[in-house]
Design an enzyme around this catalytic site. Structure first.
Site, PDB file in Angstrom:
ATOM      1  N   LYS A 184     -32.513  62.845 -52.192  1.00 34.59           N
ATOM      2  CA  LYS A 184     -31.696  62.428 -53.342  1.00 34.59           C
ATOM      3  C   LYS A 184     -32.544  61.634 -54.351  1.00 34.59           C
ATOM      4  O   LYS A 184     -33.670  61.251 -54.046  1.00 34.59           O
ATOM      5  CB  LYS A 184     -30.512  61.591 -52.857  1.00 34.59           C
TER       6      LYS A 184
HETATM    7  C1  LIG Z   1     -26.404  65.298 -49.535  1.00 36.86           C
HETATM    8  C2  LIG Z   1     -24.967  65.538 -49.781  1.00 36.86           C
HETATM    9  C3  LIG Z   1     -23.967  65.004 -48.949  1.00 36.86           C
HETATM   10  C4  LIG Z   1     -24.237  64.438 -47.603  1.00 36.86           C
HETATM   11  O1  LIG Z   1     -25.045  63.381 -47.527  1.00 36.86           O
HETATM   12  P1  LIG Z   1     -25.805  63.040 -46.154  1.00 36.86           P
HETATM   13  O2  LIG Z   1     -26.336  61.681 -46.453  1.00 36.86           O
HETATM   14  O3  LIG Z   1     -26.878  64.057 -45.964  1.00 36.86           O
HETATM   15  O4  LIG Z   1     -24.805  63.043 -45.056  1.00 36.86           O
HETATM   16  C5  LIG Z   1     -22.641  65.135 -49.332  1.00 36.86           C
HETATM   17  N1  LIG Z   1     -22.300  65.793 -50.443  1.00 36.86           N
HETATM   18  C6  LIG Z   1     -23.215  66.376 -51.244  1.00 36.86           C
HETATM   19  C7  LIG Z   1     -22.757  67.087 -52.460  1.00 36.86           C
HETATM   20  C8  LIG Z   1     -24.573  66.281 -50.929  1.00 36.86           C
HETATM   21  O5  LIG Z   1     -25.479  66.883 -51.716  1.00 36.86           O
END
Ligand SMILES: *Cc1c(COP(=O)(O)O)cnc(C)c1O
Length: 374
Positions: A184
């Protein structure tokens, strides 16, 4: 042989080491340490929210958001079919029913024109998900929520620093969630956050993430919660990353614009929109969709890039095509042609924070080599 170009490499070049050393020197490594609160405060203020509550990942944030809003058996939540499993999983685990809409072929976000037809007396919430770097068109969604008295959950896991009409994503839902997974805009390795302006909701989240311990009778429980706590170590990295968020956004912009500049004349590729009427793309990832006249699908395309030592990821696989949900009896006979198509013809290129301009050029020349002989 040239080094593999990873699909996502994080950048940890700020105060991460310094703050981590502070955790270790002071012995504060659990969720009780001071970086947790500092990270929450800084995050809330950047997103323009009154309250922020850290959790252990973005999927847990969604579970908690759905639960905190009191969504359960007999309720319906409208959401895009084209998203990560975490969104639908949170709704299904709460005992509610996910109700799907298709995608917009240009932004890949949920097609907001399909929402109103799906609203029933059981609809409790709309879960919007900002996909790959462009936001959902929020104003019409908020108007529908107002008109029908339903809540909005905003999955902003891919949208740190993204603005919709100048306002930060994550500031629109009754409750909004973030992830700090390593790919992210800012990361804590694993981590997540729930933000809201509703004090009661924030308190409820603080309780739910901490096993619903009670302040007076700690080990007597009125409700079931989870241990979704973020550690001080993770929050230390998070705070350091927050200090560099604006730089990270700038770098992602540069990556996106550079790819688009170099790829724009290659036939057969649908590139991400640089902007819409309401937002500028922050290119969480650089996605592309192979046009129908190109005689290969995303799986072939990714395999060929992999042979050239370039990492990619497929697009999301639609929720209505998930074996796990079919087995549970959801989405029988439903079809969402746009999502089905982009899932099969879309993928994303190396787009991590640490990607260099030279690597972008290597990726583009490999794509030319694949596409231009077709
Ligand atoms: C990455 C992501 C998540 C989940 O996050 P994690 O920390 O990997 O559990 C949820 N929603 C979206 C749209 C994502 O891209």
């Amino acid at each position: 042989m040239s080094a593999f170009i990873m699909v996502n490499e994080p950048l940890l070049d700020g105060n991460e080491k310094k703050y981590l050393a502070e955790c270790i020197d002071t012995g504060w490594i659990s969720s009780e340490g001071p970086f947790v609160g500092r990270f929450e405060e800084k995050f809330a203020s950047r997103i323009g929210r009154k309250f922020a509550v850290t959790v252990c990942n973005g999927s847990a944030a969604l579970d908690m958001a759905v639960c905190a809003l009191g969504i359960g058996h007999g309720d319906e939540v409208i959401m895009p079919t084209f998203t990560i499993i975490s969104c639908a999983a949170a709704i299904v685990r709460a005992g509610a029913k996910p109700v799907l809409v298709d995608s917009d072929p240009c932004t890949w976000n949920m097609n907001i024109n399909q929402i109103e037809d799906k609203i029933t007396p059981q609809t409790k919430a709309i879960m919007v998900v900002h996909i790959y770097g462009l936001p959902v068109d929020m104003e019409p969604v908020l108007a529908l929520a107002e008109k029908y008295g339903i809540m909005v959950i905003e999955d902003s896991a891919e949208a740190h620093g993204l603005a919709y009409k100048g306002q930060p994503c994550g500031s629109f839902g009754n409750i909004s969630t973030f992830s700090f997974y390593a790919n992210k805009h800012i990361t804590t390795g694993e981590g997540g956050m729930v933000v809201t302006d509703d004090e009661k909701l924030a308190e409820r989240c603080r309780s739910l993430k901490n096993l619903c311990f009670q302040p007076q009778k700690r080990f007597v429980h009125e409700e079931l919660g989870w241990n979704f706590r973020m550690t001080n170590l993770q929050a230390a990295i998070g705070l350091a990353q927050m200090e560099n968020l604006e730089d990270h956004i700038t770098r992602k912009h540069q990556i996106g614009r550079r790819y688009s500049e170099l790829l724009k004349d290659i036939p057969g590729l649908q590139l991400p929109l640089a902007k819409t009427g309401y937002a500028e793309n922050i290119y969480w990832v650089y996605g592309l969709v192979l046009r129908d006249d190109l005689p290969l699908d995303a799986a072939d395309f990714m395999a060929r890039l992999s042979e050239k030592r370039i990492g990619t990821r497929p697009f999301f696989w639609p929720m209505h095509e998930q074996p796990v949900f079919k087995k549970m009896g959801f989405f029988r006979g439903e079809s969402y042609p746009v999502a089905e198509r982009i899932a099969r013809r879309g993928c994303y290129l190396p787009s991590g924070m640490a990607l260099t301009n030279e690597q972008i050029e290597v990726v583009v020349s490999c794509i030319k080599g694949i596409v231009e002989v077709m």
